[in-house]
Structure formats: C-alpha cells, structure tokens
Scaffold this active site. Structure first.
Site, PDB file in Angstrom:
ATOM      1  N   GLY A 250       1.099  -1.269  -0.367  1.00 47.98           N
ATOM      2  CA  GLY A 250      -0.022  -0.244   0.216  1.00 47.98           C
ATOM      3  C   GLY A 250       1.214   1.516  -0.070  1.00 47.98           C
ATOM      4  O   GLY A 250       0.538   2.486  -0.754  1.00 47.98           O
ATOM      5  N   ASP A 251       1.904   1.350   0.591  1.00 45.85           N
ATOM      6  CA  ASP A 251       2.710   2.656   0.584  1.00 45.85           C
ATOM      7  C   ASP A 251       3.623   2.637  -0.972  1.00 45.85           C
ATOM      8  O   ASP A 251       4.240   3.819  -1.685  1.00 45.85           O
ATOM      9  CB  ASP A 251       4.161   1.781   1.407  1.00 45.85           C
ATOM     10  CG  ASP A 251       3.525   2.137   3.375  1.00 45.85           C
ATOM     11  OD1 ASP A 251       2.033   2.166   3.518  1.00 45.85           O
ATOM     12  OD2 ASP A 251       3.746   0.666   3.663  1.00 45.85           O
TER      13      ASP A 251
END
Length: 309
Positions: A250-251
C-alpha cells in the site's frame, strides 16, 4: 520536495519458520532485518523511482540508531527527531504462519519532540508535498494529523494521508490532496464490506464529498479504484503475479501515484503507476524497484475515466 512522516518507525524482523509449533522452540529458515514504517516505505520506493524525499519522524535508542543508519545507507535523506528515552520498536513478521505479526509499542513521544516536528514542518512551502502515513504512538495526541494539516492550510502544500479510522476522518475537512484507504479500512468507515471495485466506488466518492481531493482505494488482488479530483473514476484489476510479501504494498502504491503525478500531472498515469508499484512490491521480497514497476505498468489496461450518473 516531498516529505514523509513516520511517527513510529521500526526495525522489521522478517522470518520464516518451517513447521512452526506453538509452545515449542522453533528455528528460523530465513531471516531479514529492514527499516520499517509506512512513511519510510514511501520514501524508499520514491527513491527507487528516482524521486528525492526527506524522511521525518521520531527515533529512540539503539534500534532508532539502526533505523537511521540503514535508511541513510540506502540513500535516503533523513531528519529524525531523536528521543532521550525508550527504544524504537521491533516488529516481528512471521511469514510462514499466515502473515502473523507481533508489532512493538514504540517509545513515548513528549510535547517537546512534537513541538520540534511542528517546527520542521513550518518550513514547508508552495509546491512541497507532505505524506503522513500510518498510526501514531499512544503517547502522541490523537489529533496530531489534524494539527499538522491545520498549520499547513493556505500554504499550497499538497498533503497525503494514509491512515485509518478517526485519524483519516478527522483530517478530511482540510482537503488533503490524496488519501489511500484499503478496502477493509474503507468498509470499516461506513459499516460495509466492499468485495469488488464496483462496490468500493460509491464509498470512495463519499470520502471525496467529505473533503478529500483524490481517494485511492487499494484492494489487494482485486486491483484499485481512484475517485479523482476532476470527478472521474478510474478502476483496474491488479496485474497477474504471485503474492510474495504484502508488507509495504500500500505504501508503494502511494509512492507510485506521487511519482506519476509529479512526472505528468495526469490522473490516469498516476493511478496506473500507483497500481504497478503496489503490485511490484507485493510480488517481491523487497520494495518495488523502477525496473519492476516499469515492467508491470505495461500490463495494466488503459483506464479511461467515467463519471457515474
């Protein structure tokens, strides 16, 4: 310049244990130690994509020193506030037991250290981007993200927030440039369980109505959805590949989106770059490299925006 803030960074101790037995002595089959934390992950993927950033946050003790040493060894620019007491946390990630994790608590952060962070952010100016990513230590006021965004109002600093629950909801009135919940976090905000991209779209739009300019929803193997600032909706499935490690995916999506937006100021390109970067990290033992992202970018279908009736 892009700045990332990681309030509670970690050393991630990633191990695999064959035939894990509860209550018995187990030995690792493999092990790695990496600096961790959502903001740090964003900075590392940005660096891999050729974009400079400055990693801010709090660090303490021998683990904090090691986090800073390892990140700087990787070529990151850091400006951490070093705490006088405590140690930065160690997170144990047991890969071979259904992604089991044991995350440390982290050190206490005092008022003086928070004031120091605010002073550093005071110098952000027109055109800068600030990424606030992840949870905050329990010793930190729960309105920290709100206070930061309030201080930056009217200064044309683009803000990105990757958080969940109240941390996310309470900052929407400051009109962040981008928020990135995953589908579980999005569902929890509205008491639903969106199982498909189509089901996620109306709730992404609700976050836009509440103030976010762009809402990027990561959905694992389902792909992602973007409710963009121009009213368009982008949706695409994830490219095919084997899931190796979901930590940091997600990052990486945030970093890919920012890299794409910085390069072309184009929502479709930024969205596709985000999905490619998130997938590249998921398919790798480490965070996405430029080569991996470029290879997957070509496999993502062109998504023309549509506007729901």
């Amino acid at each position: 310049m892009i700045y990332t803030v990681t309030c509670n960074p970690s050393l991630d101790y990633i191990v695999s244990v064959d035939n894990f037995r509860l209550g018995m002595t187990n030995r690792t089959g493999s092990e790695r130690i990496l600096p961790g934390g959502k903001g740090l992950n964003v900075s590392m993927v940005l660096r891999n994509l050729g974009i400079e950033s400055v990693a801010l946050g709090f660090a303490a003790g021998f683990t904090g020193e090691e986090i800073i040493r390892r990140t700087e060894e990787e070529g990151l620019h850091t400006d951490f506030i070093f705490l006088k007491e405590g140690i930065s946390r160690i997170n144990l990630k047991l890969k071979s037991v259904d992604g089991t994790e044991i995350n440390g608590r982290g050190p206490d952060v005092g008022k003086e250290e928070i004031r120091c962070l605010m002073e550093k952010l005071h110098y952000l100016t027109d055109g800068d981007i600030l990424v606030l990513a992840g949870s905050i230590p329990c010793s930190v006021p729960e309105d920290l993200y709100e206070r930061i965004l309030e201080r930056l109002e009217g200064r044309n600093v683009k803000t990105v927030v990757d958080a969940e629950g109240k941390l996310l909801l309470h900052i929407l009135r400051y009109h962040p440039f981008l928020v990135k919940p995953n589908h579980h976090e999005l569902g929890a905000l509205f008491g639903v369980k969106p199982g498909s991209r189509e089901e996620a779209i109306p709730y992404a739009e609700k976050l836009r109505e509440l103030g976010a300019l762009n809402v990027l929803v990561s959905m694992g193997g389902e792909g992602a959805v973007l409710a963009a600032a121009d009213g368009g909706i982008y949706s695409a499935s994830a490219p095919e590949g084997k899931l190796v490690n979901s930590v940091g995916a997600g990052d990486s999506m945030v970093a890919g989106f920012l890299a794409g937006w910085t390069e072309k100021r184009d929502y479709e390109y930024a969205f596709s770059m985000g999905l490619a970067a998130g997938s590249a990290s998921a398919f790798s033992e480490s965070l996405a490299t430029r080569e991996e992202v470029e290879a997957l970018y070509g496999k993502i279908p062109c998504n023309r925006p549509y506007r729901p009736a």
